[in-house]
Write a protein that holds these residues in place. Structure first.
Motif, PDB file in Angstrom:
ATOM      1  N   GLU A 167       0.906  -1.168  -0.082  1.00  0.00           N
ATOM      2  CA  GLU A 167       0.103  -0.025  -0.085  1.00  0.00           C
ATOM      3  C   GLU A 167       0.662   1.199   0.152  1.00  0.00           C
ATOM      4  O   GLU A 167       0.758   2.316  -0.940  1.00  0.00           O
ATOM      5  CB  GLU A 167      -1.071   0.168   1.032  1.00  0.00           C
ATOM      6  CG  GLU A 167      -2.026   1.334   1.322  1.00  0.00           C
ATOM      7  CD  GLU A 167      -3.039   1.156   0.153  1.00  0.00           C
ATOM      8  OE1 GLU A 167      -3.464   2.447  -0.044  1.00  0.00           O
ATOM      9  OE2 GLU A 167      -3.164   0.102  -0.275  1.00  0.00           O
ATOM     10  N   THR A 168       1.890   1.201   0.740  1.00  0.00           N
ATOM     11  CA  THR A 168       2.766   2.367   0.563  1.00  0.00           C
ATOM     12  C   THR A 168       3.521   2.503  -0.759  1.00  0.00           C
ATOM     13  O   THR A 168       3.547   3.640  -0.967  1.00  0.00           O
ATOM     14  CB  THR A 168       4.091   2.189   1.801  1.00  0.00           C
ATOM     15  OG1 THR A 168       3.341   1.886   3.142  1.00  0.00           O
ATOM     16  CG2 THR A 168       4.857   3.424   1.837  1.00  0.00           C
ATOM     17  N   ARG A 169       4.041   1.366  -1.341  1.00  0.00           N
ATOM     18  CA  ARG A 169       4.470   1.511  -2.647  1.00  0.00           C
ATOM     19  C   ARG A 169       3.626   2.178  -3.492  1.00  0.00           C
ATOM     20  O   ARG A 169       3.883   2.957  -4.391  1.00  0.00           O
ATOM     21  CB  ARG A 169       4.936   0.141  -3.305  1.00  0.00           C
ATOM     22  CG  ARG A 169       5.759   0.351  -4.243  1.00  0.00           C
ATOM     23  CD  ARG A 169       6.271  -1.375  -4.697  1.00  0.00           C
ATOM     24  NE  ARG A 169       7.241  -1.523  -3.864  1.00  0.00           N
ATOM     25  CZ  ARG A 169       7.089  -2.376  -2.971  1.00  0.00           C
ATOM     26  NH1 ARG A 169       6.025  -3.117  -2.771  1.00  0.00           N
ATOM     27  NH2 ARG A 169       8.080  -2.991  -1.980  1.00  0.00           N
ATOM     28  N   LEU A 170       2.275   2.006  -3.343  1.00  0.00           N
ATOM     29  CA  LEU A 170       1.026   2.306  -4.251  1.00  0.00           C
ATOM     30  C   LEU A 170       1.139   4.250  -3.872  1.00  0.00           C
ATOM     31  O   LEU A 170       0.866   4.729  -4.920  1.00  0.00           O
ATOM     32  CB  LEU A 170      -0.216   2.090  -4.027  1.00  0.00           C
ATOM     33  CG  LEU A 170      -0.412   0.337  -4.364  1.00  0.00           C
ATOM     34  CD1 LEU A 170      -1.608  -0.072  -4.094  1.00  0.00           C
ATOM     35  CD2 LEU A 170      -0.148   0.423  -5.861  1.00  0.00           C
ATOM     36  N   HIS A 171       1.298   4.323  -2.860  1.00  0.00           N
ATOM     37  CA  HIS A 171       1.330   5.973  -2.556  1.00  0.00           C
ATOM     38  C   HIS A 171       2.392   6.645  -3.348  1.00  0.00           C
ATOM     39  O   HIS A 171       2.213   7.852  -4.116  1.00  0.00           O
ATOM     40  CB  HIS A 171       1.649   6.288  -0.951  1.00  0.00           C
ATOM     41  CG  HIS A 171       0.520   6.084  -0.368  1.00  0.00           C
ATOM     42  ND1 HIS A 171      -0.193   7.193   0.348  1.00  0.00           N
ATOM     43  CD2 HIS A 171      -0.553   4.919   0.097  1.00  0.00           C
ATOM     44  CE1 HIS A 171      -1.257   6.817   1.084  1.00  0.00           C
ATOM     45  NE2 HIS A 171      -1.490   5.477   0.978  1.00  0.00           N
ATOM     46  N   PHE A 172       3.617   5.949  -3.447  1.00  0.00           N
ATOM     47  CA  PHE A 172       4.925   6.634  -4.055  1.00  0.00           C
ATOM     48  C   PHE A 172       4.560   6.394  -5.487  1.00  0.00           C
ATOM     49  O   PHE A 172       4.867   7.375  -6.320  1.00  0.00           O
ATOM     50  CB  PHE A 172       5.869   5.796  -3.717  1.00  0.00           C
ATOM     51  CG  PHE A 172       6.591   5.828  -2.127  1.00  0.00           C
ATOM     52  CD1 PHE A 172       5.952   6.437  -1.561  1.00  0.00           C
ATOM     53  CD2 PHE A 172       7.054   4.925  -1.945  1.00  0.00           C
ATOM     54  CE1 PHE A 172       6.145   6.555  -0.209  1.00  0.00           C
ATOM     55  CE2 PHE A 172       7.358   4.597  -0.528  1.00  0.00           C
ATOM     56  CZ  PHE A 172       6.928   5.389   0.537  1.00  0.00           C
ATOM     57  N   GLN A 173       3.917   5.518  -6.134  1.00  0.00           N
ATOM     58  CA  GLN A 173       3.590   5.377  -7.446  1.00  0.00           C
ATOM     59  C   GLN A 173       2.630   6.446  -7.818  1.00  0.00           C
ATOM     60  O   GLN A 173       2.746   7.081  -8.894  1.00  0.00           O
ATOM     61  CB  GLN A 173       3.131   4.011  -8.079  1.00  0.00           C
ATOM     62  CG  GLN A 173       4.037   3.044  -7.554  1.00  0.00           C
ATOM     63  CD  GLN A 173       3.676   1.455  -7.696  1.00  0.00           C
ATOM     64  OE1 GLN A 173       2.349   1.206  -7.937  1.00  0.00           O
ATOM     65  NE2 GLN A 173       4.541   0.678  -7.803  1.00  0.00           N
ATOM     66  N   GLN A 174       1.648   6.550  -6.875  1.00  0.00           N
ATOM     67  CA  GLN A 174       0.559   7.682  -7.338  1.00  0.00           C
ATOM     68  C   GLN A 174       1.184   9.079  -7.463  1.00  0.00           C
ATOM     69  O   GLN A 174       0.900   9.926  -8.227  1.00  0.00           O
ATOM     70  CB  GLN A 174      -0.478   7.720  -6.104  1.00  0.00           C
ATOM     71  CG  GLN A 174      -1.599   8.798  -6.365  1.00  0.00           C
ATOM     72  CD  GLN A 174      -2.436   8.354  -7.494  1.00  0.00           C
ATOM     73  OE1 GLN A 174      -3.481   7.635  -7.570  1.00  0.00           O
ATOM     74  NE2 GLN A 174      -2.307   9.358  -8.456  1.00  0.00           N
TER      75      GLN A 174
END
Length: 219
Positions: A167-174
């Motif tokens: 989920e944290t990685r998805l934040h960075f990708q966003q």
């Protein structure tokens, strides 16, 4: 109508530390406002030990933020042997809080965000450590709730889970998809889209002025 804001930031970003007090002042007059945090990943997954040149460069930024914001800084916080400035764990701690507080006011996660900032900048603590992050987050959550609602073991389990890391990685990708290059960024969320209130450090009165101008333009 409840105002909704999107805050793009990183707990280990010094200008975000300076800005958070101004954001807190801005939100003080809006007790029902919603604040969703998207984590920036300023130095996420960094594996390089900090050298003297990097330390001096970062401390020069800290000194500027201190002068502008008046907030306390412990300038010895970067002197730890073999310190690695990886902001992913601190970001992940906020994500873990978001995962555990989905049915609660969104400002509770801002309380966690600020507690991590204070521990790192004002107290010189190493907030790259999961165990310390769990302690800080649980204390902030329970203080916000004024009750012993959250416990250390459960938070640490969530913090270290594969789901939280993903989920944290998805934040960075966003953030990358949006093309955001620097933090902090504050946006007003409306049905017609996102409206910029601040890009970079700003005083509460400037944020308020921008907020009123955006609302007038939408009316």
């Amino acid at each position: 109508m409840t105002s909704k804001f999107l805050y793009i930031a990183d707990p280990m970003c010094s200008w975000c530390y300076g800005f958070s007090l101004e954001l807190q002042k801005f939100l003080a007059d809006m007790p029902d406002a919603e604040l969703d945090i998207v984590l920036g990943g300023l130095r996420a997954y960094n594996t390089q030990k900090m050298d003297a040149d990097q330390r001096d460069m970062i401390l020069s930024h800290w000194e500027k933020v201190q002068q502008v914001s008046g907030l306390p800084f412990d300038m010895t916080g970067l002197n730890k042997p073999n310190f690695i400035y990886d902001t992913e764990p601190a970001c992940r701690a906020v994500v873990a809080a978001k995962m555990l507080t989905q049915d609660m006011p969104t400002k509770i996660n801002f309380a966690v965000f600020q507690a991590i900032q204070h521990a790192f900048y004002a107290e010189g603590k190493n907030v790259t450590q999961e165990t310390l992050l769990a302690e800080i987050a649980v204390e902030a959550l329970n203080r916000f709730e004024q009750a012993e609602v959250f416990d250390y073991d459960s938070f640490l389990e969530t913090l270290s889970s594969a789901e939280c890391k993903d989920e944290t990685r998805l934040h960075f990708q966003q953030i990358q998809q949006w093309g955001v290059r620097g933090f902090p960024v504050l946006l007003l969320v409306r049905e017609d889209g996102l409206h910029m209130l601040s890009s970079g450090y700003a005083k509460a009165e400037v944020i308020s002025k921008n907020f009123k101008e955006v609302l007038q333009g939408l009316s």
